[in-house]
Design a protein around this motif. Structure first.
Motif, short mmCIF file in Angstrom:
data_model
loop_
_atom_site.label_atom_id
_atom_site.label_comp_id
_atom_site.label_asym_id
_atom_site.label_seq_id
_atom_site.Cartn_x
_atom_site.Cartn_y
_atom_site.Cartn_z
N ILE A 140 0.87 -1.18 0.00
CA ILE A 140 0.00 0.00 0.00
C ILE A 140 0.90 1.22 0.00
N ASN A 141 0.68 2.10 -0.95
CA ASN A 141 1.48 3.32 -1.12
C ASN A 141 2.98 3.02 -1.08
N ASP A 142 3.37 1.99 -1.82
CA ASP A 142 4.78 1.60 -2.04
C ASP A 142 5.45 0.95 -0.83
N ASP A 143 4.71 0.68 0.24
CA ASP A 143 5.28 -0.06 1.37
C ASP A 143 4.68 -1.46 1.40
N GLN A 144 5.52 -2.46 1.63
CA GLN A 144 4.99 -3.83 1.71
C GLN A 144 3.99 -3.91 2.87
N PHE A 145 2.81 -4.42 2.59
CA PHE A 145 1.78 -4.52 3.63
C PHE A 145 1.61 -5.95 4.11
N GLU A 146 1.50 -6.90 3.16
CA GLU A 146 1.30 -8.29 3.57
C GLU A 146 1.66 -9.24 2.43
N MET A 147 1.87 -10.53 2.80
CA MET A 147 2.06 -11.58 1.80
C MET A 147 0.76 -12.38 1.78
N PHE A 148 0.14 -12.43 0.63
CA PHE A 148 -1.17 -13.08 0.51
C PHE A 148 -1.01 -14.48 -0.09
N ARG A 149 -1.73 -15.41 0.49
CA ARG A 149 -1.89 -16.71 -0.17
C ARG A 149 -3.34 -17.14 0.02
N GLY A 150 -3.99 -17.47 -1.06
CA GLY A 150 -5.40 -17.86 -0.94
C GLY A 150 -6.03 -17.87 -2.31
N ASP A 151 -7.36 -17.87 -2.34
CA ASP A 151 -8.05 -17.93 -3.62
C ASP A 151 -7.85 -16.66 -4.45
N GLY A 152 -7.87 -15.51 -3.79
CA GLY A 152 -7.69 -14.29 -4.58
C GLY A 152 -7.96 -13.02 -3.81
N ILE A 153 -7.91 -11.93 -4.56
CA ILE A 153 -8.09 -10.59 -3.98
C ILE A 153 -9.10 -9.85 -4.86
N CYS A 154 -9.99 -9.12 -4.19
CA CYS A 154 -11.02 -8.36 -4.92
C CYS A 154 -10.83 -6.88 -4.58
N ILE A 155 -10.88 -6.04 -5.57
CA ILE A 155 -10.76 -4.59 -5.32
C ILE A 155 -11.97 -3.92 -5.96
N SER A 156 -12.83 -3.36 -5.13
CA SER A 156 -14.11 -2.89 -5.67
C SER A 156 -14.27 -1.37 -5.57
N THR A 157 -15.17 -0.89 -6.38
CA THR A 157 -15.57 0.52 -6.34
C THR A 157 -16.67 0.66 -5.27
N PRO A 158 -17.03 1.88 -4.88
CA PRO A 158 -18.16 2.03 -3.95
C PRO A 158 -19.46 1.46 -4.54
N SER A 159 -19.74 1.72 -5.83
CA SER A 159 -21.00 1.19 -6.38
C SER A 159 -20.93 -0.32 -6.59
N GLY A 160 -19.72 -0.85 -6.68
CA GLY A 160 -19.55 -2.31 -6.77
C GLY A 160 -19.54 -2.97 -5.40
#
Ligand code: NAP
Length: 268
Positions: A140-160
């Protein structure tokens, strides 16, 4: 006024589409597939996603309006029996007196070993592994935040936020808040892979970068569109400077849509 109509393809939507063209012709509206002032989506919210992507290059000067032919939609707020009223309001208000509401969208920048591509999503983007779980670093903002392992990641809009995001336990965000929401899809948590586990909401001007493990086969979805990749270096998501414009001819507050869709009108 130049217009274009997209319909879901079912019998009811097709009939309504013919009716719309007939009425529009009587009002001397001009059918224009390339650069309409207004795109009318007849069907459901899924149909609006198609309309958005058909005219994604015209976002600066096009507005959208939706007629729903199934259950109430978040993007489709006119009923089939209101088509005459909608058309007469469209003609009466024209392009200058229309009330436009603007919703934030997600901008996606995908860097592969070959090139960089930009996409826009009205609902969300998802990143999933194809043959195995997704393994990715999330910054997030060029700093490592976390290492993810799993099915996936979703990034949504407010209307979504009322769509896939809601199914993933994300919060409902009012579209007046320019933001993106990151939700996890079935993350694995252990000593190596540790994620926050809660949805994260980023404001405008923040960004999130996802770096999938090299050579992973990735399924990337942008609303209803899907792309397979094995050459992704990074995926950057942020609130776009562009917005999607909806023509509103009468008020229909967002929270009323949420209530109608998910809570109902029972007062017990
Ligand atoms: P679909 O499987 O035909 O439609 C998915 C459902 O999501 C439809 O009932 C659609 O409503 C509804 N929907 C779309 N946008 C919405 C919104 N902003 N708020 C509330 N509901 C919404 O798939 P599709 O037509 O190709 O649409 C792709 C969308 O499906 C994606 O953008 C994603 O949000 C959604 N999806 C949801 C899940 C989940 O909740 N588990 C999983 C995958 C995809 P209509 O019937 O009015 O079209």
């Amino acid at each position: 006024m130049k217009y274009f109509v997209l319909n879901r393809g079912d019998e009811t939507s097709l009939k309504l589409s013919h009716k719309f063209h007939k009425l529009a012709n009587q009002y001397n509206m001009i059918l224009d597939e390339k650069s309409p002032d207004i795109a009318v989506s007849i069907g459901g919210d899924g149909t609006m996603l198609y309309a958005f992507h058909k005219f994604v290059q015209n976002l600066d000067h096009i507005s959208f309006v939706g007629i729903h032919t199934g259950h109430l939609g978040f993007y489709a707020d006119w009923k089939p029996n209101e088509i005459e009223q909608l058309l007469s309001l469209m003609v009466e208000k024209g392009n200058s007196e229309q009330i436009i509401v603007e919703y934030p969208i997600v901008q996606l920048e995908i860097k592969t070993i070959k090139d960089t591509r930009i996409y826009y999503a009205l609902n969300e983007i998802t990143i999933k592994g194809i043959h195995a779980t997704l393994v990715a670093q999330l910054d997030i903002n060029d700093d490592q935040f976390e290492m993810f392992r799993g099915d996936g990641i979703c990034i949504s809009t407010p209307s979504g936020s009322t769509a896939y995001n809601k199914g993933l336990g994300g919060g409902i965000i009012h579209p007046a808040l320019p933001s993106i929401q990151i939700t996890e899809i079935a993350s694995i948590n252990n000593r190596v892979f540790r994620t926050l586990g809660s949805p994260i909401i980023l404001p405008k001007h923040h960004h999130c970068d996802i770096y999938p493990k090299a050579k992973q086969k990735i399924l990337l979805s942008v609303d209803h569109l899907q792309f397979e990749h094995d050459d992704i270096i990074s995926i950057r998501s942020s609130v776009s400077h562009k917005k999607v414009r909806f023509a509103r001819y009468r008020p229909f507050p967002f929270w009323n849509r949420v209530k109608d869709a998910f809570v109902g009108n029972e007062s017990n």
